[in-house]
Design a protein around this motif. Structure first.
Motif, PDB file in Angstrom:
ATOM      1  N   ALA A 183      58.750  38.538  61.017  1.00  0.00           N
ATOM      2  CA  ALA A 183      57.515  39.257  61.329  1.00  0.00           C
ATOM      3  C   ALA A 183      56.811  39.686  60.051  1.00  0.00           C
ATOM      4  O   ALA A 183      55.588  39.672  59.945  1.00  0.00           O
ATOM      5  N   ARG A 184      57.621  40.051  59.055  1.00  0.00           N
ATOM      6  CA  ARG A 184      57.036  40.495  57.786  1.00  0.00           C
ATOM      7  C   ARG A 184      56.192  39.402  57.161  1.00  0.00           C
ATOM      8  O   ARG A 184      55.215  39.675  56.488  1.00  0.00           O
ATOM      9  N   ARG A 185      56.591  38.155  57.379  1.00  0.00           N
ATOM     10  CA  ARG A 185      55.882  37.039  56.746  1.00  0.00           C
ATOM     11  C   ARG A 185      54.481  36.868  57.321  1.00  0.00           C
ATOM     12  O   ARG A 185      53.669  36.126  56.785  1.00  0.00           O
ATOM     13  N   LYS A 186      54.221  37.526  58.456  1.00  0.00           N
ATOM     14  CA  LYS A 186      52.875  37.430  59.040  1.00  0.00           C
ATOM     15  C   LYS A 186      51.904  38.436  58.414  1.00  0.00           C
ATOM     16  O   LYS A 186      50.697  38.331  58.589  1.00  0.00           O
ATOM     17  N   LEU A 187      52.461  39.406  57.708  1.00  0.00           N
ATOM     18  CA  LEU A 187      51.617  40.493  57.194  1.00  0.00           C
ATOM     19  C   LEU A 187      50.698  40.051  56.054  1.00  0.00           C
ATOM     20  O   LEU A 187      51.130  39.387  55.112  1.00  0.00           O
ATOM     21  N   VAL A 188      49.427  40.446  56.174  1.00  0.00           N
ATOM     22  CA  VAL A 188      48.486  40.273  55.070  1.00  0.00           C
ATOM     23  C   VAL A 188      47.867  41.647  54.794  1.00  0.00           C
ATOM     24  O   VAL A 188      47.364  42.289  55.710  1.00  0.00           O
ATOM     25  N   PHE A 189      47.952  42.097  53.563  1.00  0.00           N
ATOM     26  CA  PHE A 189      47.287  43.352  53.194  1.00  0.00           C
ATOM     27  C   PHE A 189      45.924  43.028  52.598  1.00  0.00           C
ATOM     28  O   PHE A 189      45.835  42.293  51.612  1.00  0.00           O
ATOM     29  N   GLU A 190      44.875  43.580  53.192  1.00  0.00           N
ATOM     30  CA  GLU A 190      43.528  43.357  52.663  1.00  0.00           C
ATOM     31  C   GLU A 190      43.161  44.494  51.717  1.00  0.00           C
ATOM     32  O   GLU A 190      43.201  45.658  52.095  1.00  0.00           O
ATOM     33  N   ILE A 191      42.822  44.109  50.507  1.00  0.00           N
ATOM     34  CA  ILE A 191      42.432  45.104  49.502  1.00  0.00           C
ATOM     35  C   ILE A 191      40.920  45.020  49.335  1.00  0.00           C
ATOM     36  O   ILE A 191      40.382  43.948  49.084  1.00  0.00           O
ATOM     37  N   THR A 192      40.247  46.161  49.477  1.00  0.00           N
ATOM     38  CA  THR A 192      38.790  46.133  49.500  1.00  0.00           C
ATOM     39  C   THR A 192      38.177  46.557  48.185  1.00  0.00           C
ATOM     40  O   THR A 192      37.382  45.857  47.597  1.00  0.00           O
ATOM     41  N   GLU A 193      38.582  47.721  47.748  1.00  0.00           N
ATOM     42  CA  GLU A 193      37.835  48.374  46.684  1.00  0.00           C
ATOM     43  C   GLU A 193      38.006  47.657  45.356  1.00  0.00           C
ATOM     44  O   GLU A 193      39.034  47.060  45.085  1.00  0.00           O
ATOM     45  N   THR A 194      36.976  47.734  44.534  1.00  0.00           N
ATOM     46  CA  THR A 194      37.071  47.168  43.199  1.00  0.00           C
ATOM     47  C   THR A 194      38.122  47.929  42.412  1.00  0.00           C
ATOM     48  O   THR A 194      38.114  49.150  42.363  1.00  0.00           O
ATOM     49  N   VAL A 195      39.000  47.184  41.817  1.00  0.00           N
ATOM     50  CA  VAL A 195      40.055  47.806  41.030  1.00  0.00           C
ATOM     51  C   VAL A 195      39.492  48.098  39.645  1.00  0.00           C
ATOM     52  O   VAL A 195      38.879  47.233  39.040  1.00  0.00           O
ATOM     53  N   ILE A 196      39.673  49.302  39.181  1.00  0.00           N
ATOM     54  CA  ILE A 196      39.165  49.552  37.829  1.00  0.00           C
ATOM     55  C   ILE A 196      40.203  49.095  36.802  1.00  0.00           C
ATOM     56  O   ILE A 196      41.387  49.016  37.102  1.00  0.00           O
ATOM     57  N   ARG A 197      39.704  48.786  35.621  1.00  0.00           N
ATOM     58  CA  ARG A 197      40.544  48.090  34.657  1.00  0.00           C
ATOM     59  C   ARG A 197      41.829  48.852  34.325  1.00  0.00           C
ATOM     60  O   ARG A 197      42.893  48.277  34.215  1.00  0.00           O
ATOM     61  N   GLU A 198      41.723  50.166  34.217  1.00  0.00           N
ATOM     62  CA  GLU A 198      42.906  50.943  33.841  1.00  0.00           C
ATOM     63  C   GLU A 198      44.020  50.819  34.879  1.00  0.00           C
ATOM     64  O   GLU A 198      45.177  51.002  34.594  1.00  0.00           O
ATOM     65  N   GLU A 199      43.605  50.541  36.120  1.00  0.00           N
ATOM     66  CA  GLU A 199      44.587  50.547  37.199  1.00  0.00           C
ATOM     67  C   GLU A 199      45.148  49.167  37.469  1.00  0.00           C
ATOM     68  O   GLU A 199      46.088  49.013  38.226  1.00  0.00           O
ATOM     69  N   LEU A 200      44.553  48.157  36.826  1.00  0.00           N
ATOM     70  CA  LEU A 200      44.860  46.783  37.192  1.00  0.00           C
ATOM     71  C   LEU A 200      46.359  46.483  37.098  1.00  0.00           C
ATOM     72  O   LEU A 200      46.963  45.954  38.038  1.00  0.00           O
ATOM     73  N   ASN A 201      46.960  46.858  35.959  1.00  0.00           N
ATOM     74  CA  ASN A 201      48.369  46.527  35.766  1.00  0.00           C
ATOM     75  C   ASN A 201      49.244  47.124  36.846  1.00  0.00           C
ATOM     76  O   ASN A 201      50.152  46.487  37.364  1.00  0.00           O
ATOM     77  N   ARG A 202      48.925  48.358  37.208  1.00  0.00           N
ATOM     78  CA  ARG A 202      49.729  49.033  38.202  1.00  0.00           C
ATOM     79  C   ARG A 202      49.568  48.358  39.567  1.00  0.00           C
ATOM     80  O   ARG A 202      50.548  48.149  40.284  1.00  0.00           O
ATOM     81  N   VAL A 203      48.326  47.998  39.907  1.00  0.00           N
ATOM     82  CA  VAL A 203      48.088  47.348  41.191  1.00  0.00           C
ATOM     83  C   VAL A 203      48.839  46.014  41.250  1.00  0.00           C
ATOM     84  O   VAL A 203      49.483  45.689  42.248  1.00  0.00           O
ATOM     85  N   VAL A 204      48.768  45.288  40.153  1.00  0.00           N
ATOM     86  CA  VAL A 204      49.468  43.993  40.124  1.00  0.00           C
ATOM     87  C   VAL A 204      50.961  44.198  40.351  1.00  0.00           C
ATOM     88  O   VAL A 204      51.592  43.481  41.134  1.00  0.00           O
ATOM     89  N   SER A 205      51.521  45.217  39.713  1.00  0.00           N
ATOM     90  CA  SER A 205      52.969  45.404  39.852  1.00  0.00           C
ATOM     91  C   SER A 205      53.331  45.819  41.283  1.00  0.00           C
ATOM     92  O   SER A 205      54.346  45.377  41.834  1.00  0.00           O
TER      93      SER A 205
END
Ligand code: C2E
Ligand code: MG
Ligand code: MG
Length: 623
Positions: A481-503
């Motif tokens: 069931a987990r393999r069906k999950l898609v998380f939609e990310i909407t907001e523009t990621v600001i540069r400072e946060e990029l690394n954290r979001v990627v991780s």
């Protein structure tokens, strides 16, 4: 800035009245005994007159709030009161000094020493009082002893001179100490600017002044953008250095007559000069604010680091007759937050409309807290189709059925939840509802390949996010069931946060979750991030789909997005399909999945189950 201790000087009036009126009676008695009743009586009349005036001055200070210039006038009169009072005491000295027969000269000497001591203990807050009065009183005594012409007289004359010096020195020291403690209590240690306390007093005074003078003034609240990042990443010493430099630049840029204070942290506030009218004043103030922004944006060099920082400024104009200082500060704050919300590095002038909006915001926020507990948050599901119009999945969309507000759109409450931080709790709640639904459908064998959930970046950045998702997934969802999950990310990621979001994304991908870039093409530099963010899917924003048939540009955009996605091997979902023309245009250019009112509206779980059942039987029929 010259510190004036109006309050203190005001408080000394009464004791001096008492010290004059009652001991003064004793002098009259002594004068009677010593045969100089008449001058003593005249003198006492003078004391009564001056003391009466002292009482009037004392009362005038508190009767109503005085404007600055009235205080200054009052202060000048009080100085005159003190000068006259001590002149009178010098007068009784002169009268009694010559009366050695009745030993009134002893009384005179004592009077003079006593008066000087009183001047030194009571008048030290004001150099314009103690500096002339103490030497004057003591020099009379020095002269008196010297004129005795005896050796004892000369010795006493020298002693009197020394005592005068000591009293003066004592007053100077007390005055310096008073200035120092006053400064510490009213100024900020780091920047040397006036602090919140001092600022409040000045604001209250400004409101009083405006009441009598008319016209306008203003508050300008300045808050640095992302100052916390500097503090957190480079340390507090660098942060402190930056604040000092910011204070220095603001101070040097401000026109005379404005008061600059530090409210705390990275917040500064200015009380402006009086403006005769708003029409000509407002553009000038906004210009000033913009000039401050420019000056603040210039490079800083702090401990070898080159730093850039911008600020957001909220302006609240103050009209004559406004009384609530606290409200003014809150409203300057609201304006400042508007400036931040509009993308920071800007100026916003407070208005009543904004205030109403903010109140509405607060109301929604308050109710949203209870919405989660009361189960007012629910989910609907919008079907997702492939190019053959077969049902392949669904997107969960949050709905709030509020008892007080009615139906509230996620376009309203999600941004508010994001701003207030409630998104963490709300997002977790939505995830739980979504996972429960997915589990139920999975167990019931409803044939969905994809189950999309919207995730806010704020929620994603929260330290517990990975842990929360992992726990919920383990509780509700088997591997398949987990393999069906898609998380939609909407907001523009600001540069400072990029690394954290990627991780975060990488950790969740280990659970089998896929990611989708929602509303693609609307945020800025989305293309650059596409390379960095590990996403498997793009959703073409509704605005491009909407304009496909009117607007060459939207067609070009849609085609470009499909081209890039094909190149990067990403699945493309078109959202907002409202007619067949849009559907076929996109399908013919390689778009894989479709969502929109023409295909299916967001609907309840039961309705979606029915849809899935119908779709499954159609597939069987065709097979
Ligand atoms: P979104 O993720 O881009 O969701 C698509 C929105 O477009 C939904 O609005 C949907 O009802 C609407 N829509 C779908 N087909 C059509 C169409 O053919 N024409 C038009 N005009 N609109 C269509 P909704 O449900 O009001 O959601 C709005 C936004 O709120 C979502 O945009 C999403 O960004 C956010 N949102 C909704 N639910 C959640 C949630 O659970 N968590 C988070 N973080 N955000 C959510
Ligand atoms: Mg979405
Ligand atoms: Mg979207």
């Amino acid at each position: 800035m010259e510190a004036r201790f109006h309050d203190y000087i005001h408080r000394q009036i009464l004791p001096l009245v008492l010290l004059s009126v009652f001991p003064g009676l004793g002098y009259v008695l002594l004068g009677w005994l010593g045969g100089v009743l008449q001058p003593a009586l005249w003198w006492y009349l003078g004391i009564l007159g001056i003391s009466g005036w002292g009482l009037i001055l004392h009362r005038a200070y508190r009767r109503r709030a005085l404007a600055r210039w009235e205080k200054d006038r009052w202060y000048r009169l009080v100085l005159i009161y003190y000068y006259l009072l001590f002149l009178l005491w010098a007068g009784i000295f002169l009268v009694y000094a010559g009366e050695s027969r009745a030993h009134l000269d002893y009384i005179a000497v004592f009077t003079q020493i006593g008066a000087s001591a009183v001047a030194s203990t009571f008048l030290y807050p004001e150099p314009r009082l103690f500096r002339p009065i103490i030497p004057f009183m003591m020099l009379l005594l020095v002269g008196f002893f010297a004129l005795l012409g005896t050796s004892w007289g000369y010795v006493l004359s020298v002693f009197a001179f020394i005592l005068g010096g000591v009293l003066l020195y004592g007053s100077e020291r007390s005055h310096a100490l008073l200035l120092k403690t006053h400064r510490q209590a009213t100024h900020d240690l780091l920047t040397g600017l006036p602090n919140r306390q001092f600022f409040s007093d000045q604001l209250t005074q400004t409101l009083v002044d405006l009441r009598y003078q008319g016209g306008f003034s203003y508050l300008m609240l300045i808050d640095l953008d992302h100052f916390k990042t500097v503090n957190d990443s480079l340390g507090h010493e660098v942060g402190d250095g930056l604040l000092k430099e910011v204070a220095r630049r603001l101070r040097s840029e401000l026109p005379a007559g404005c008061l600059l204070a530090r409210l705390g942290g990275d917040e500064f506030i200015i009380i402006g000069r009086r403006l005769p009218d708003l029409g000509t004043g407002e553009p000038k103030v906004v210009n000033l604010a913009q000039r401050l922004l420019r000056v603040l944006k210039q490079t800083y060099v702090v401990r070898g680091h080159h730093l850039y920082i911008s600020a957001s400024i909220g302006v609240r104009f103050i009209a004559a007759g406004e009384r609530d200082a606290g409200k003014l500060i809150r409203e300057a704050d609201i304006a400042m937050y508007e400036a931040k919300a509009l993308g920071r590095d800007g100026v916003f002038v407070f208005s009543e409309e904004v205030s109403a909006e903010v109140r509405e915001h607060l109301r929604v926020e308050r109710l949203l807290h209870f919405a989660i507990e009361n189960g007012e948050i629910g989910l609907v599901f919008q079907p997702i189709y492939d190019g053959e119009r077969r049902l392949v999945g669904a997107e969960c969309l949050a709905r709030w059925h509020s008892r007080e507000l009615g139906e509230v759109s996620p376009m309203t409450f999600i941004p508010i939840a994001e701003q207030t931080g409630l998104i963490v709790e709300l997002g977790r709640h939505i995830l739980e509802l979504a996972f429960q639904q997915l589990r139920q459908w999975h167990e019931a064998g409803i044939p969905l390949q994809q189950f999309s959930v919207n995730i806010s970046i704020r929620q994603c950045m929260h330290q517990r996010f990975v842990q929360d998702v992992t726990e919920l997934a383990q509780r509700y969802l088997p591997e398949a069931a987990r393999r069906k999950l898609v998380f939609e990310i909407t907001e523009t990621v600001i540069r400072e946060e990029l690394n954290r979001v990627v991780s975060v994304m990488q950790k969740l991908q280990q659970l089998g979750i896929r990611f989708s870039m929602d509303d693609f093409g609307t945020g800025y530099s989305a293309l650059g991030y596409l390379k960095r963010l590990p996403v498997q899917e793009l959703k073409i924003d509704r605005s491009f789909v909407e304009d496909l048939h009117q607007d060459e540009q939207s067609r070009a955009m849609a085609e470009a997005i499909l081209g890039i996605a094909g190149f990067l091997q990403l699945t493309v979902v078109a959202e907002g399909i409202e007619n067949e023309a849009q559907f076929s245009f996109l399908r013919d250019r390689g778009c894989a999945l479709f969502q929109g009112y023409w295909l299916g509206r967001p609907q309840s779980a039961g309705e979606l189950e029915a849809l899935a059942a119908a779709s499954a039987s159609r597939v069987e029929e065709t097979a």
